[in-house]
Motif scaffolding. Structure first.
Motif, mmCIF file in Angstrom:
data_model
loop_
_atom_site.group_PDB
_atom_site.id
_atom_site.type_symbol
_atom_site.label_atom_id
_atom_site.label_comp_id
_atom_site.label_asym_id
_atom_site.label_seq_id
_atom_site.Cartn_x
_atom_site.Cartn_y
_atom_site.Cartn_z
ATOM 1 N N ILE A 147 -71.992 -35.630 39.416
ATOM 2 C CA ILE A 147 -70.945 -35.048 39.138
ATOM 3 C C ILE A 147 -70.111 -33.918 38.858
ATOM 4 O O ILE A 147 -69.386 -32.987 39.523
ATOM 5 N N ALA A 148 -70.998 -33.636 37.735
ATOM 6 C CA ALA A 148 -70.824 -32.589 36.997
ATOM 7 C C ALA A 148 -71.419 -31.345 37.743
ATOM 8 O O ALA A 148 -70.820 -30.210 38.803
ATOM 9 N N PRO A 166 -71.973 -31.388 48.029
ATOM 10 C CA PRO A 166 -71.614 -32.049 46.744
ATOM 11 C C PRO A 166 -71.240 -33.955 47.055
ATOM 12 O O PRO A 166 -71.601 -34.178 48.603
ATOM 13 N N VAL A 167 -71.827 -34.888 45.891
ATOM 14 C CA VAL A 167 -71.199 -36.355 46.907
ATOM 15 C C VAL A 167 -70.040 -36.709 45.763
ATOM 16 O O VAL A 167 -70.074 -35.982 45.256
ATOM 17 N N PRO A 207 -68.791 -37.135 27.313
ATOM 18 C CA PRO A 207 -67.984 -35.835 28.071
ATOM 19 C C PRO A 207 -68.794 -34.964 28.188
ATOM 20 O O PRO A 207 -69.688 -34.770 27.217
ATOM 21 N N TYR A 208 -68.821 -34.141 28.727
ATOM 22 C CA TYR A 208 -68.128 -32.719 28.776
ATOM 23 C C TYR A 208 -67.431 -31.538 29.099
ATOM 24 O O TYR A 208 -67.380 -30.295 29.443
ATOM 25 N N GLY A 209 -66.037 -31.374 28.557
ATOM 26 C CA GLY A 209 -65.285 -31.052 28.372
ATOM 27 C C GLY A 209 -65.750 -30.135 27.619
ATOM 28 O O GLY A 209 -66.416 -30.220 26.675
ATOM 29 N N ALA A 269 -63.320 -37.846 37.897
ATOM 30 C CA ALA A 269 -64.844 -38.470 38.666
ATOM 31 C C ALA A 269 -65.364 -39.588 37.146
ATOM 32 O O ALA A 269 -65.659 -40.170 37.360
ATOM 33 N N ARG A 270 -65.622 -38.799 36.201
ATOM 34 C CA ARG A 270 -66.731 -39.292 35.516
ATOM 35 C C ARG A 270 -65.492 -40.490 34.665
ATOM 36 O O ARG A 270 -66.234 -41.292 34.596
#
Length: 389
Positions: free
Chosen positions: A257-258, A281-282, A312-314, A326-327
């Motif tokens: 996703i990222a 990209p997927v 999370p990865y914000g 998307a996450r």
């Protein structure tokens, strides 16, 4: 009947498909490798799986020993055992293949640290490894497998090299737990030499019955190769072929996703980083279809499959609002689809209540992406151990 079960593992990679830790390292030739691993559950007999699975040529393994690790790279006297291969003290490992040592008697308690030494009389053309190691290993000139103390001329080995698993014959029947994941499973951000990845901390919580194999690869994806073979490509080797397999935890998909939703700018700060991740990209549907494939393949073998939600990865450089959406969509499916035998909600454990798209400040290592020791401990502590009973 008591069968073999895997109690430690590291997913094999090609050296050029890792993080580059071997770049510029001297060739492995006429050298002893000494590496330390910590097992999960214990047992009374042990065998070691060596690997040349990404090698382009055979290599000679001239001698090998295993014993209980002592501080500073040493081996506890009296615990050392010579490893043999079909009764011989040496063996040629074919290109593209693993090789198992003969079993040796060595009573091991749960969470024991093992020292594995192997002598390479010739040159290893291409090193199958796991990058990074997160546990210090060493190279020693010549044949030093029998040395109980680490020689003064030892140098640091920056990867797990040519070993991929430790398997034990337990005292009572046992089943293994395999965790498939990316850098957050691998333990990136944790303190080296402390065994603070969350799968290792889960093994600590589980005690004598927790035979946990960590098959995380830093930078790994579910659908596409890049840093390591994709989870779909390596699932049979790294998971379904595991002796004693009983449970699988899928903790992969976040990188798909990222990277798919990352800012695309040929001159931007992420340009060189994104070149390590080929493929188009997927979509979230692609990721969900990948999960369904792994579930079906595991259930076909009678293995229970659990999933972690994507944390999370914000605040990380690779974050975008589109990636966050998307996450959230994938996490909603993981939680509500009923496709998994259970869900471990790592997103709920790590997210900051005031900023749900970010990791709590005390749970990441400073990059808003990978865990701190405390963060990984929180993940391990959140797991319901009864799922593995």
């Amino acid at each position: 009947m008591i069968d073999w079960v895997r109690s430690w593992g590291a997913s094999p990679q090609a050296a050029h498909d890792g993080l580059g830790s071997l770049d510029g390292h001297p060739p492995l030739a006429d050298v002893t490798l000494r590496q330390v691993v910590r097992i999960g559950g214990g047992g009374r007999r042990v065998r070691v799986r060596f690997t040349n699975e990404f090698g382009t040529a055979p290599f000679a393994l001239g001698a090998a020993r295993v014993g209980l690790a002592a501080p500073g790279g040493g081996v506890r006297p009296g615990s050392e055992r010579v490893l043999t291969f079909s009764g011989a003290p040496d063996v040629t490992v074919p290109a593209g293949a693993p090789i198992l040592s003969d079993p040796v008697d060595l009573p091991l308690p749960a969470l024991a640290k093992l020292s594995i030494s192997l002598y390479l009389p010739g040159r290893v053309e291409t090193c199958t490894c796991h990058d990074p190691a997160l546990e210090t290993g060493w190279t020693i000139p010549g044949d030093a497998v029998a040395a109980l103390a680490l020689p003064e001329n030892a140098e640091i080995l920056p990867v797990r090299a040519l070993i991929s698993a430790v398997e034990l014959l337990p005292d009572v029947p046992a089943t293994g737990i395999v965790v498939v994941g990316d850098s957050r499973t691998d333990g990136a951000g944790s303190t080296p030499d402390t065994n603070h990845s969350w799968p290792e901390l889960l093994a600590e919580r589980g005690g004598a019955a927790a035979y946990v194999s960590n098959q995380g690869i830093s930078g790994n994806r579910l659908l596409n190769d890049g840093i390591g073979a994709s989870a779909l490509a390596r699932f049979d080797r790294d998971v379904l072929a595991t002796p004693g397999l009983g449970h699988v935890v899928l903790s992969v998909g976040g990188n798909d996703i990222a990277i798919s939703y990352a800012p695309r700018d040929d001159d931007g700060p992420l340009a060189d980083f994104l070149k390590m991740f080929p493929g188009a990209p997927v979509t979230t549907d692609d990721v969900i279809a990948g999960y369904r494939q792994l579930i079906a393949r595991a259930h076909e073998r009678g293995v229970r499959v659990y999933a972690t939600t994507i944390a999370p990865y914000g605040g990380a450089e690779i974050h975008t609002p589109e990636g966050e959406s998307a996450r959230q969509r994938v996490n909603a499916w993981i939680r509500t689809s009923g496709a998994f035998d259970a869900v471990l909600d790592f997103d709920a454990v790590w997210r900051d209540p005031a900023h749900p798209g970010r990791i709590r400040d005390d749970f990441h290592c400073g990059d808003h992406l990978h865990g701190s020791d405390a963060g990984y401990r929180a993940l391990a502590d959140s797991v319901d151990l009864s799922l593995f009973g």
